[in-house]
Write a protein that holds these residues in place. Structure first.
Motif, short mmCIF file in Angstrom:
data_model
loop_
_atom_site.label_atom_id
_atom_site.label_comp_id
_atom_site.label_asym_id
_atom_site.label_seq_id
_atom_site.Cartn_x
_atom_site.Cartn_y
_atom_site.Cartn_z
N CYS A 14 0.83 -1.21 0.00
CA CYS A 14 0.00 0.00 0.00
C CYS A 14 0.86 1.26 0.00
O CYS A 14 0.34 2.36 0.03
N GLY A 43 -14.31 12.65 7.82
CA GLY A 43 -14.01 11.48 6.98
C GLY A 43 -13.03 10.58 7.70
O GLY A 43 -11.97 11.04 8.15
N GLY A 46 -11.73 7.70 6.36
CA GLY A 46 -10.98 6.85 5.43
C GLY A 46 -9.50 6.94 5.76
O GLY A 46 -9.10 7.54 6.77
N GLY A 63 -8.12 10.50 6.59
CA GLY A 63 -8.55 11.01 7.90
C GLY A 63 -7.82 10.30 9.03
O GLY A 63 -7.35 10.93 9.99
N ALA A 95 -7.14 16.71 3.02
CA ALA A 95 -6.18 15.61 2.90
C ALA A 95 -6.83 14.50 2.08
O ALA A 95 -8.05 14.38 2.01
C1 LIG Z 1 -13.11 0.47 -5.46
C2 LIG Z 1 -11.75 0.87 -4.90
C3 LIG Z 1 -10.85 -0.12 -4.51
C4 LIG Z 1 -9.59 0.24 -4.01
N1 LIG Z 1 -8.73 -0.74 -3.63
C5 LIG Z 1 -7.49 -0.41 -3.17
C6 LIG Z 1 -6.56 -1.44 -2.79
O1 LIG Z 1 -6.85 -2.64 -2.90
N2 LIG Z 1 -5.34 -1.05 -2.31
C7 LIG Z 1 -5.00 0.28 -2.18
O2 LIG Z 1 -3.88 0.58 -1.74
N3 LIG Z 1 -5.87 1.26 -2.53
C8 LIG Z 1 -7.10 0.95 -3.01
N4 LIG Z 1 -7.97 1.94 -3.38
C9 LIG Z 1 -7.58 3.36 -3.15
C10 LIG Z 1 -7.85 3.78 -1.68
O3 LIG Z 1 -9.05 3.22 -1.25
C11 LIG Z 1 -7.87 5.32 -1.58
O4 LIG Z 1 -6.54 5.77 -1.82
C12 LIG Z 1 -8.31 5.85 -0.22
O5 LIG Z 1 -9.45 5.21 0.28
C13 LIG Z 1 -8.59 7.36 -0.29
O6 LIG Z 1 -8.74 7.79 1.04
P1 LIG Z 1 -9.61 9.05 1.48
O7 LIG Z 1 -9.53 9.04 2.97
O8 LIG Z 1 -9.19 10.25 0.74
O9 LIG Z 1 -11.12 8.73 1.00
P2 LIG Z 1 -12.17 7.62 1.40
O10 LIG Z 1 -11.54 6.31 1.68
O11 LIG Z 1 -13.21 7.66 0.33
O12 LIG Z 1 -12.83 8.13 2.77
C14 LIG Z 1 -13.69 9.24 2.80
C15 LIG Z 1 -14.60 9.14 4.03
O13 LIG Z 1 -15.26 10.39 4.19
C16 LIG Z 1 -16.60 10.15 4.61
N5 LIG Z 1 -17.40 11.33 4.28
C17 LIG Z 1 -17.63 11.83 3.04
N6 LIG Z 1 -18.38 12.96 3.14
C18 LIG Z 1 -18.62 13.18 4.47
C19 LIG Z 1 -19.33 14.17 5.21
N7 LIG Z 1 -19.94 15.19 4.61
N8 LIG Z 1 -19.38 14.06 6.55
C20 LIG Z 1 -18.77 13.03 7.19
N9 LIG Z 1 -18.08 12.07 6.52
C21 LIG Z 1 -18.00 12.14 5.19
C22 LIG Z 1 -17.00 8.90 3.83
O14 LIG Z 1 -18.11 8.23 4.44
C23 LIG Z 1 -15.69 8.09 3.90
O15 LIG Z 1 -15.68 7.25 5.04
C24 LIG Z 1 -9.23 1.61 -3.90
C25 LIG Z 1 -10.13 2.59 -4.31
C26 LIG Z 1 -11.37 2.23 -4.82
C27 LIG Z 1 -12.33 3.30 -5.28
#
Ligand SMILES: Cc1cc2nc3c(=O)[nH]c(=O)nc-3n(C[C@H](O)[C@H](O)[C@H](O)COP(=O)(O)OP(=O)(O)OC[C@H]3O[C@@H](n4cnc5c(N)ncnc54)[C@H](O)[C@@H]3O)c2cc1C
Length: 561
Positions: A10, A119, A121, A124, A451
Motif C-alpha cells: 500500500c 471522513g 478513510g 482522515g 487531505a
Molecule cells: C473500489 C476501490 C478499490 C480500491 N482498492 C485499493 C486497494 O486494494 N489497495 C490500495 O492501496 N488502494 C485501493 N484503493 C484506493 C484507496 O481506497 C484510496 O486511496 C483511499 O481510500 C482514499 O482515502 P480518502 O480518505 O481520501 O477517502 P475515502 O476512503 O473515500 O474516505 C472518505 C470518508 O469520508 C466520509 N465522508 C464523506 N463525506 C462526508 C461528510 N460530509 N461528513 C462526514 N463524513 C464524510 C466517507 O463516508 C468516507 O468514510 C481503492 C479505491 C477504490 C475506489
C-alpha cells in the motif's frame, strides 16, 4: 534469504523506516516515490531480519521461501528495481538512508490543539495519527456512516483481506488518547463547518472523491448498466447500496475501463463463490454470485496495451488467480507495443500480456478477456442491456459485443463541499500543501485544510494518503504554532451536546466497537472474518444495545459504591 514485497503493497512507507539496512526503496524522500506502483526489497542488501514484516500494515511482505507459486513473479519484480553493483557493495552506492522526519512539534497553548477530521478513510485516520503523536492534542473524527474507514471497508475487494487488514492499524489509532469518533454524522447536514470551527482550532476535510465519472453514451441508465462504484459498494455491503439488483443472468459482462478497480470487479464476477464464502463479502452479493451465469468478463480499454491503466502487481495477481485471455487482434496490438516500448514497467506488463492464453480456446471456468482500442459508442437493447456497440478507437469501425451487464470504471470525482471553494476542472478543493486556498483572494481559508483524494484527486494507494496527510498536518501545526488558528469558543462537552441534539443516532467509538465485535462474532460461526451489517438500522440497534449495557453497568458500579 531476502524478503519480497508482493501485490497488496500500500506504499505507506512503514517498512522503509523499520528496515535497519536501508534495503527498501523508493523511500518517501526519494524521487519516484510519488509515482511508484509498489515498494521493492533489494535482495542483495536484505538481511532477512523480518522487521519490515511487522511494520507492514497489509501483510504484503513475505520471506522468499514462503511465496506462493502465484507470488513467485514478485521475486524478479523486486530484484529488477535495483541496479547491478560493484563486488562487495551490498547497498547500491547511490542509496541514501531515508531520514526519519520529526513529527511536527505542537506548541503548548492555553487550549490544547483540537482538530475535527471529516471522513474516517485512510486520509482522515493517517491525519489523526500524525496529530496524536503530540501530547495533549485532541482529534474528533466525523463520518457520515455508522462504520469508519471509508473505501477500505467499502471499496477494497473482499478477496483482498490482507489489504483490508490495514483497519487493525486504524483501530489502534482510534484507541490513542485524545481520539474520539462521531460516526453517522454527516458534516454539512447534521453539523456545519462554522459549528465545527466553534469547537476546534481547525477542520481537516478528508471526504474522498465519492462520485464516479460518467460515461455519456446513448443507453446508459438502462437496466443492466451501472458503475464500478455502486457495484463494488454493493459487493462490500455499503448500506446505501443494499437492495440493489445486479443481474448476473447473461454469460457475458463488460467492464469499461481497465484500472485496478476494473480488474477487481472482473476478478469478483468470475470468482468461484466458494472462494468468496470465506471473505467479508456481503451476503446479498454472495447469493447473487452463487446463481451467476457469467462465463466471461470483457475488460474493455479505449487505448492500447502499452497504456493499460492497471498496475503491474495487480496484473500479476490477476493472472495468478484467473484465466485471463486475449483475442488474436489484441495479441497483435500487444506484440506491436512490445516491439517499441522502452519503459521497464510498461515492458514488464506487456511481457505478461503477451504470455496470456488465446481467447479462441473453449473455457472450462469463467474467464476474463482484456480487450483494447474500444471506444464505447452506444448500449444496445430495448428494455435492458443486450450489448455494447464500440468503435475501434480512432476509426468508425463498429465492434459489437453482446452482454447482459455493462459497468463503467473510468475514474472518480470529488464533489463540492458547502462553504468551501471547489475546482470543477479537477474536482478537488484548491489547496497548497493541504491549506484550503480561496481562489478569489489567493489566501488560505482560516482553519480549514484538506487531505487525501479531495486534496490531490483520486489517485494512489492507501499508503499514499499517509504522506499526503502528514503534509497537511505539518501545515496545520505551523499555522497553530504561528498563532493563526483561533481558540475554540465551545467546550468538548458543548460539542457532544450539539451532536446529540442534531443527531441523536450518532455512533461513538464504543458503538463502533460493538458493531465491529458483533460482525466478527457473526463471521466466526461461518469461518469468515466478519459478516457485515448492511443496513443502518441494524448497525444502530447493535450500537444502541451496547450503550444501554454500558449505562446499566455504570449504574450498578455506582450503586455498589
Ligand atoms: C473500489 C476501490 C478499490 C480500491 N482498492 C485499493 C486497494 O486494494 N489497495 C490500495 O492501496 N488502494 C485501493 N484503493 C484506493 C484507496 O481506497 C484510496 O486511496 C483511499 O481510500 C482514499 O482515502 P480518502 O480518505 O481520501 O477517502 P475515502 O476512503 O473515500 O474516505 C472518505 C470518508 O469520508 C466520509 N465522508 C464523506 N463525506 C462526508 C461528510 N460530509 N461528513 C462526514 N463524513 C464524510 C466517507 O463516508 C468516507 O468514510 C481503492 C479505491 C477504490 C475506489
Amino acid at each position: 534469504m531476502p524478503h519480497v514485497i508482493t501485490q497488496s503493497c500500500c506504499r505507506d512507507g512503514s517498512c522503509v523506516y523499520s528496515c535497519p539496512v536501508n534495503c527498501i526503496h523508493p523511500s518517501p524522500d526519494e524521487s519516484g516515490f510519488a509515482e511508484t506502483e509498489m515498494l521493492y526489497v533489494d535482495p542483495l542488501a536484505c538481511v532477512d531480519c523480518g522487521a519490515c514484516v511487522s511494520a507492514c500494515p497489509v501483510g504484503a511482505i513475505v520471506p522468499h521461501t514462503r511465496l506462493t507459486p502465484e507470488q513467485l513473479p514478485f521475486l524478479a519484480v523486486n530484484a529488477e528495481h535495483y541496479p547491478p553493483r560493484p563486488e562487495g557493495h551490498k547497498v547500491p552506492p547511490t542509496a541514501k538512508l531515508a531520514p526519519v522526519l520529526p513529527a511536527p512539534r505542537v506548541r503548548r497553548g492555553a487550549v490544547p490543539l483540537t482538530v475535527a477530521v471529516v471522513g474516517s478513510g485512510p486520509a482522515g485516520m493517517f491525519a489523526a495519527d500524525e496529530l496524536l503523536t503530540q501530547p495533549g492534542v485532541r482529534v474528533n473524527v466525523f463520518d457520515a456512516l455508522p462504520t469508519p474507514y471509508g473505501l477500505v471497508r467499502a471499496g477494497v475487494a473482499p478477496d483482498h483481506q490482507s489489504t483490508k487488514a490495514v483497519t487493525r492499524l486504524f483501530d489502534w489509532i482510534s484507541r490513542r488518547p485524545g481520539f474520539d469518533f462521531f460516526l453517522n454524522v454527516a458534516v454539512g447536514q447534521h453539523v456545519s463547518l462554522p459549528e465545527l470551527l466553534d469547537h476546534h482550532h481547525a477542520v481537516i476535510y478528508a471526504v474522498g472523491s465519492p462520485q464516479e465519472r460518467r460515461l455519456d453514451i446513448p443507453g446508459m441508465g438502462m437496466p443492466g448498466t451501472g458503475s464500478a462504484t455502486e457495484t463494488v459498494a454493493w459487493i462490500n455491503g455499503h448500506p446505501a447500496f443494499t437492495g440493489r439488483e445486479i443481474d448476473l443472468s447473461h454469460p457475458r459482462a463488460i467492464v469499461v475501463g481497465n484500472g485496478n478497480v476494473a480488474l477487481d470487479l472482473a476478478r469478483i464476477l468470475t470468482a468461484d463463490p466458494k472462494e468468496l464464502a470465506g471473505t467479508d463479502i456481503s451476503d446479498a452479493a454472495l447469493r447473487a454470485l452463487r446463481g451467476s451465469a457469467i462465463r466471461e468478463v470483457v475488460v474493455a480499454a479505449r487505448r492500447g496495451p502499452a497504456d493499460s491503466a492497471f498496475t503491474l502487481p495487480e496484473l500479476i495477481g490477476l493472472t495468478g488467480a484467473r484465466d485471463v485471455v486475449l483475442d488474436a487482434g489484441d495479441r497483435a496490438l500487444v506484440e506491436q507495443d512490445l516491439a517499441v516500448a522502452t519503459d521497464p514497467g510498461v515492458r514488464a506488463k506487456l511481457q505478461i500480456l503477451s504470455g496470456l492464453s488465446d481467447a479462441a480456446a473453449e473455457p472450462d471456468r469463467p474467464r476474463i478477456r482484456l480487450a483494447y482500442r474500444l471506444t464505447p459508442h452506444r448500449i444496445t437493447g430495448e428494455q435492458r442491456v443486450a450489448g455494447v456497440e464500440f468503435r475501434r478507437t480512432g476509426t468508425e469501425e463498429p465492434v459489437l459485443l453482446d452482454a447482459g451487464l455493462m459497468l463503467t470504471s473510468i475514474g472518480y470525482r470529488g464533489t463540492p463541499i458547502p462553504g468551501l471553494p471547489f475546482d470543477e476542472r479537477v474536482a478537488v478543493v484548491p489547496n497548497t500543501a493541504g491549506r484550503v486556498i480561496d481562489p478569489a483572494s489567493a489566501r488560505p481559508v482560516a482553519g480549514v485544510y484538506v487531505a487525501g483524494w479531495i486534496k490531490r484527486g483520486p489517485n494512489g494507494f492507501i499508503g499514499t494518503n499517509k504522506s499526503c496527510s502528514m503534509q497537511t498536518v505539518a501545515a496545520l501545526v505551523d499555522d497553530f504554532n504561528a498563532g493563526l488558528l483561533a481558540d475554540p469558543v465551545g467546550s468538548p462537552a458543548g460539542l457532544r451536546r450539539l451532536v446529540a441534539d442534531r443527531r441523536p443516532e450518532a455512533v461513538d467509538a464504543n458503538g463502533w466497537r460493538a458493531i465491529d465485535a458483533a460482525e466478527i462474532a457473526r463471521g466466526k460461526a461461518a469461518g469468515r472474518p466478519r459478516v457485515k451489517f448492511t443496513t443502518v438500522p441494524e448497525m444502530l440497534e447493535v450500537a444502541g444495545a451496547a450503550r444501554v449495557k454500558r449505562r446499566r453497568l455504570a449504574i450498578r458500579r455506582l450503586s455498589i459504591r
